[in-house]
Design a protein around this motif. Structure first.
Motif, PDB file in Angstrom:
ATOM      1  N   GLN A 145       0.684  -1.176   0.122  1.00 39.00           N
ATOM      2  CA  GLN A 145      -0.127   0.063  -0.343  1.00 39.00           C
ATOM      3  C   GLN A 145       0.678   0.984  -0.326  1.00 39.00           C
ATOM      4  OE1 GLN A 145      -2.487   0.498   3.130  1.00 39.00           O
ATOM      5  NE2 GLN A 145      -3.812   2.341   2.702  1.00 39.00           N
TER       6      GLN A 145
ATOM      7  N   GLY B  72      -3.144  10.053   6.162  1.00 42.33           N
ATOM      8  CA  GLY B  72      -4.460   9.748   6.174  1.00 42.33           C
ATOM      9  C   GLY B  72      -5.204  11.026   6.426  1.00 42.33           C
TER      10      GLY B  72
ATOM     11  N   GLN C 231       0.945   5.282   0.445  1.00 46.23           N
ATOM     12  CA  GLN C 231       0.505   7.143   1.048  1.00 46.23           C
ATOM     13  C   GLN C 231       0.854   7.949   0.988  1.00 46.23           C
ATOM     14  OE1 GLN C 231      -0.306   4.450   5.269  1.00 46.23           O
ATOM     15  NE2 GLN C 231      -2.305   5.198   4.703  1.00 46.23           N
ATOM     16  N   ARG C 232      -0.169   9.077   0.880  1.00 45.35           N
ATOM     17  CA  ARG C 232       0.809  10.245   0.413  1.00 45.35           C
ATOM     18  C   ARG C 232       0.986  11.640   1.689  1.00 45.35           C
ATOM     19  NH1 ARG C 232       3.125  10.667  -5.145  1.00 45.35           N
ATOM     20  NH2 ARG C 232       1.886   9.250  -6.390  1.00 45.35           N
TER      21      ARG C 232
END
Length: 416
Positions: free
Chosen positions: A37, A90, A39-40
């Motif tokens: 996964q 998130g 995420q940024r």
């Protein structure tokens, strides 16, 4: 699959074979779909408007303060980036900004409660430094660094700051009036002192000028005396020098006179006596030559005189013969008159014709130009000469008045 991000963003890859998760700030990373996964998280700088309304200060005065802070997640520091990922991964930028704003506002309120209004108002730099220091130590644990903090505004609803301003303004005005009065007083004192110094300086200047004038006159008199003494000394020296020159010249004249006398004697012995002897010799020779030339001239004159007498006698004889001949011709002319004149003209006509044709006999080349009619060549030249000769009687008649064509006289034969 490969994923990339810019320098203002970080990627976090977790899942299969990614324990702990991989964090990449501004770069690229390979991700296995389904089992990994990505995420940024944003690394942009966030501008926070930190407001603290009606906070009671140390003396219980409520004031409101507004500050401006610049914060961001530090992507170059792995530990801070890991802490920020744990806390904000998130979340959106707005949520991260709200968390940071609440933290800064709490620290700003705490610092306001420990300071007085005067300290905050007068020393804004100190207040900003304290807020920046306390907030940075707290936010760094969240992975956020405070780039800058500046106090923007301070105000209150009780006119406390305005009262402080009035008191300060009154104090400033009082100080200004006092300062103006003191300045005027000091200016008056300085002006009076300046005038006094001016008068003193003027008196001192006049005294110095008088001293200078006196010193100048004394120096001038001393210089004049010195120059006079120098002139007298020079005059005495010059007189002595002239006397020495007179004596030297007198001695030189005496020596020159002696030298002249010696040279005259030497000249008398070496030059004059031989010269006089030579002159006497030359005079005797000149007199002898003169006598010889006189005798030769007399002889030549006698010879010329005798030749002249002989030539004069011969000329006289020829003149008498020619006169007798002319007399006879005159008698003949009187007898024959026009016939005699005609005889003389006829006798001279051949000479005239010879003189007319003379230029033709001496010419090397003759160029004739014809107009198209008449004779050509030698006949043309002969015709021209004969034409000139045919005009002679007319010319003779105009000159002498005798017409050759009208006189019919038989010319007597001449005897040899």
């Amino acid at each position: 699959m490969f994923f990339t991000c810019g320098p203002n963003e970080a990627m976090v890859v977790s899942g299969f074979c990614r324990s702990p998760p991989v964090m990449v700030a501004g770069g690229r990373v390979f991700v296995l779909p389904c089992i990994q996964q990505i995420q940024r998280i944003s690394l942009n700088t966030l501008t926070l408007n930190v407001k603290s309304e009606k906070v009671y200060t140390r003396h219980g005065v409520p004031i409101s303060v507004t500050g401006i802070a610049q914060v961001k997640i530090q992507g170059q520091n792995k530990e801070m980036l890991a802490a920020a990922c744990q806390m904000f991964l998130g979340k959106t930028e707005a949520e991260i900004a709200h968390i940071a704003l609440e933290t800064l506002e709490g620290h700003q309120r705490a610092i306001m409660a420990h300071m007085t209004v005067e300290e905050i108002y007068k020393d804004r730099q100190k207040f900003s430094e304290q807020v920046f220091k306390v907030a940075s130590s707290d936010l760094v644990n969240m992975g956020i660094s405070v780039v800058s903090y500046t106090l923007k505004d301070i105000h209150d609803d009780q006119d406390y700051l305005h009262s402080l301003g009035k008191a300060r303004t009154a104090q400033v005005q009082k100080d200004a009036r006092i300062g103006e009065a003191e300045a005027k007083r000091d200016a008056g004192i300085r002006e009076a002192k300046a005038k006094q110094e001016k008068v003193s300086a003027q008196y001192l200047s006049e005294i110095e000028m008088a001293k200078a004038q006196r010193d100048y006159e004394l120096k001038k008199a001393a210089d004049l005396a010195y120059q006079l003494q120098v002139a007298k000394t020079k005059q005495q020296i010059e007189e002595q020098r002239v006397q020495v020159q007179v004596v030297e010249r007198a001695q030189q004249v005496a020596v020159q006179e002696q030298e002249i006398a010696r040279r005259e004697k030497e000249l008398e012995a070496r030059v004059r006596k031989p010269a006089e002897a030579e002159r006497y010799k030359l005079e005797r020779l000149a007199e002898a030559e003169k006598s010889q030339l006189i005798m030769q001239a007399e002889a030549e004159a006698e010879s010329v005189r005798m030749r002249g007498e002989a030539e004069a006698f011969a000329i006289g004889a020829r003149a008498r013969a020619e006169a007798e001949q002319m007399a006879k011709k005159a008698e003949a002319f009187q007898l024959y008159q026009e016939a005699a004149q005609l005889d003389m003209l006829l006798e001279k006509l051949p000479q005239v014709a010879e003189e007319i044709s003379g230029p033709l006999t001496s010419a090397n080349k003759i160029t004739l130009v014809s107009s198209g009619g008449g004779a050509m060549g030698a006949a043309k030249v002969t015709g021209e000469v004969l034409d000139i000769l045919s005009r002679l009687p007319e010319s003779v008649e105009r000159l002498t008045g005798v017409s050759i064509s009208q006189v019919r006289v038989s010319r007597p034969l001449r005897t040899a």
